[in-house]
Structures are given as structure tokens and as C-alpha cells.
Design an enzyme around this catalytic site. Structure first.
Site, PDB file in Angstrom:
ATOM      1  N   ASP A   1       8.185  11.320   6.872  1.00  0.00           N
ATOM      2  CA  ASP A   1       7.163  10.646   7.670  1.00  0.00           C
ATOM      3  C   ASP A   1       6.010  10.259   6.736  1.00  0.00           C
ATOM      4  OD1 ASP A   1       5.128   9.884   9.459  1.00  0.00           O
ATOM      5  OD2 ASP A   1       5.748  11.367  10.953  1.00  0.00           O
ATOM      6  N   VAL A   2       5.685   8.978   6.672  1.00  0.00           N
ATOM      7  CA  VAL A   2       4.638   8.540   5.749  1.00  0.00           C
ATOM      8  C   VAL A   2       3.266   9.086   6.126  1.00  0.00           C
ATOM      9  CG1 VAL A   2       5.849   6.444   5.043  1.00  0.00           C
ATOM     10  CG2 VAL A   2       4.273   6.355   7.010  1.00  0.00           C
TER      11      VAL A   2
ATOM     12  N   SER B   1       0.377  -8.390   6.460  1.00  0.00           N
ATOM     13  CA  SER B   1       0.821  -9.253   7.556  1.00  0.00           C
ATOM     14  C   SER B   1      -0.117 -10.442   7.646  1.00  0.00           C
ATOM     15  CB  SER B   1       0.795  -8.480   8.882  1.00  0.00           C
ATOM     16  OG  SER B   1       0.987  -9.354   9.984  1.00  0.00           O
TER      17      SER B   1
ATOM     18  N   TYR C   1      -3.570  -3.482  15.039  1.00  0.00           N
ATOM     19  CA  TYR C   1      -2.578  -3.858  14.037  1.00  0.00           C
ATOM     20  C   TYR C   1      -3.220  -4.740  12.965  1.00  0.00           C
ATOM     21  CZ  TYR C   1       1.853  -5.709  12.174  1.00  0.00           C
ATOM     22  OH  TYR C   1       2.901  -6.072  11.357  1.00  0.00           O
TER      23      TYR C   1
ATOM     24  N   LYS D   1      -3.577  -3.846   8.926  1.00  0.00           N
ATOM     25  CA  LYS D   1      -3.020  -4.710   7.887  1.00  0.00           C
ATOM     26  C   LYS D   1      -4.110  -5.308   7.003  1.00  0.00           C
ATOM     27  CE  LYS D   1       1.345  -4.159   8.804  1.00  0.00           C
ATOM     28  NZ  LYS D   1       2.251  -3.524   7.824  1.00  0.00           N
TER      29      LYS D   1
ATOM     30  N   THR E   1      12.615  -8.940  12.887  1.00  0.00           N
ATOM     31  CA  THR E   1      12.685  -7.488  12.765  1.00  0.00           C
ATOM     32  C   THR E   1      12.462  -6.854  14.138  1.00  0.00           C
ATOM     33  OG1 THR E   1      10.313  -7.271  12.375  1.00  0.00           O
ATOM     34  CG2 THR E   1      11.724  -7.586  10.426  1.00  0.00           C
TER      35      THR E   1
END
Length: 266
Positions: free
Chosen positions: A74-75, A157, A170, A174, A205
């Protein structure tokens, strides 16, 4: 790291999408790769994440089992990431590239209506995971003797520069990634190690499929219209840019954010 022996790479988010494509692109170029993924769902997120079966399939497709290994991690767990880096160094003698691809998405509502658990997952995975990777992997890149040519890479992104409805968290995460690689590039002055990012547009994706669901669209293909190329990108196209940035041809770039976005951010 040479043309004959590109070196050793670690890739997060490797079970599917851009991460999986990056593992394959590197393996085909002769890299030895440690492919990491959490291989578990996140209770805060309403869509499934990559699985151990998918990660194992990527490793199998990559070919030589001695050159590509899987690792469940898990990062968000910096200690576990550090153990992965240690494994790469013990197995192959060092680390030459660390590539942070792991990412999740949530939203579809204004930020103030977003459940706090979802907000935390976005920030902790999409930005915190890249920061943690930098903290444990860059010391390993610097352990290579001079003259070294280490690479720290991350996936940002188009949302980092273009506001998108219901995706403020989000976008913030990013944008943080792009700021991070610029700051790291300065911190790495004179070391031979570079830091760069790739900024994808709408790519086919699981994250884009979830984005379509958040917006009430019938299919992620409906995002194609917003890109001047009038199509979705394939994960392999983003992976090709990451593999290029990892190689000697990109030796003159650091602190760069390379848009592979079909023109979305124009």
C-alpha cells in the site's frame, strides 16, 4: 544504467492500467522491475481496485520471472514502501528508477459534499503515495555511485491544470504531484538524479470508467469528445512516455511535466 543494461525500476499501481503498461514497457526494454500494487479494495471507494490475479498476470506477461517480480504494498504505508525498495536493492544490486503510478478517484460532487473518507483516500494515495515513494526511493537512487542517472517519475493528470466539476480533491492531489516533482528537481541539483512527471488526458483505465459513472455517463468513451485527438488514450501511450523519461534519452529533463493528454489541457 546503460543501453545494454537499463537498470532496476520500481513501479507502483502495477496491477492494471498505466502502471501495468509501464511494467511491460520497461521489461521489454530490458529493465528489471519490481511491480507493486495494493491488490485490495478501499472501503472508502465505491469501485474495485486492482487484484493480485491482475498483478500476477502482468508479471507473467512481462516474461522472464527473474527480471520482473510482484510485490503487494500500500503506497500509503511508507515503511512497506521502504521494504519494497530494500527488496529491489537486495535482489538486483540497486535502484535506478522509481515510478509512482498508483492512483484512485472519487468525487462527482462539490468538495464540501464529498465524504471525508473519500477525500482522505484521494489525498493519501494520489499525492501522499508519491511523496512517500520519493522519501524512500530517492535515497536508494542516490546510493548508486557517481556518475549516476537515477529517475524519479510520477503520474499527474490534465486535472492538475484544468478544473473539472466534482473533482476538486483529485485536481488538488495531482497539482501537488506537479509541484512535488519541480521541488524535487531543485533538491536533486548536481546529483545526477532527475524528477519528472507525465500528465495524461482521458485514458482508457478503470479510473476513467469510474469517472464516467460519477458523471452519469453511459460509457467512458463519451470523454473522447473533449480531446482534440477525438479519442481516448491507451495506457501504453502513457507508459511509452514514462519509459522514455526513465531512459538516457531524457537526460536533459528535470522538473518537467510532460503532457500526454491528446490535447485535453489546451
Amino acid at each position: 544504467m546503460t543501453d545494454a543494461d537499463p537498470g532496476v525500476a520500481l513501479v507502483t499501481g502495477a496491477a492494471r492500467g498505466i502502471g501495468a503498461a509501464t511494467v511491460l514497457a520497461l521489461a521489454r526494454s530490458g529493465w528489471r522491475v519490481l511491480a507493486l500494487d495494493v491488490c485490495a479494495d478501499d472501503a472508502a471507494l465505491p469501485y474495485p481496485l486492482g487484484t493480485r490475479d491482475e498483478l500476477d498476470a502482468v508479471v507473467k506477461e512481462a516474461g522472464d520471472p527473474a527480471s520482473v517480480l510482484s510485490y503487494v504494498c500500500d503506497v500509503r504505508d511508507e515503511d512497506a514502501l521502504g521494504q519494497a525498495v530494500d527488496l529491489a536493492e537486495r535482489t538486483w544490486g540497486g535502484l535506478d528508477a522509481a515510478i509512482g503510478v498508483a492512483g484512485v478517484i472519487a468525487g462527482g460532487v462539490p468538495l464540501w459534499e464529498m465524504p471525508a473518507r473519500q477525500l482522505r483516500s484521494i489525498l493519501d494515495v494520489d499525492l501522499g503515495g508519491v511523496i512517500s515513494l520519493a522519501r524512500v526511493a530517492i535515497p536508494a537512487l542516490l546510493r548508486r555511485p557517481q556518475p549516476r542517472s537515477g529517475r524519479f517519475l510520477a503520474v499527474a493528470s490534465a486535472a492538475a491544470t484544468r478544473g473539472m466539476p466534482g473533482l476538486a480533491a483529485y485536481s488538488a492531489a495531482k497539482a501537488g504531484v506537479t509541484g512535488l516533482v519541480r521541488g524535487l528537481a531543485v533538491d536533486l541539483r548536481g546529483t545526477g538524479v532527475t524528477a519528472n512527471a507525465v500528465s495524461p488526458g482521458s485514458t482508457a483505465t478503470a479510473i476513467l470508467d469510474e469517472s464516467a459513472r460519477l458523471y452519469g455517463l453511459g460509457s467512458s468513451q463519451e470523454f473522447a469528445w473533449q480531446q482534440p485527438l477525438e479519442r481516448l488514450l491507451e495506457p501504453a501511450e502513457i507508459a511509452a512516455a514514462l519509459a522514455w523519461l526513465a531512459g538516457p534519452e531524457a537526460s536533459g529533463l528535470t522538473g518537467a511535466v510532460v503532457p500526454v493528454d491528446a490535447g485535453l489541457a489546451l
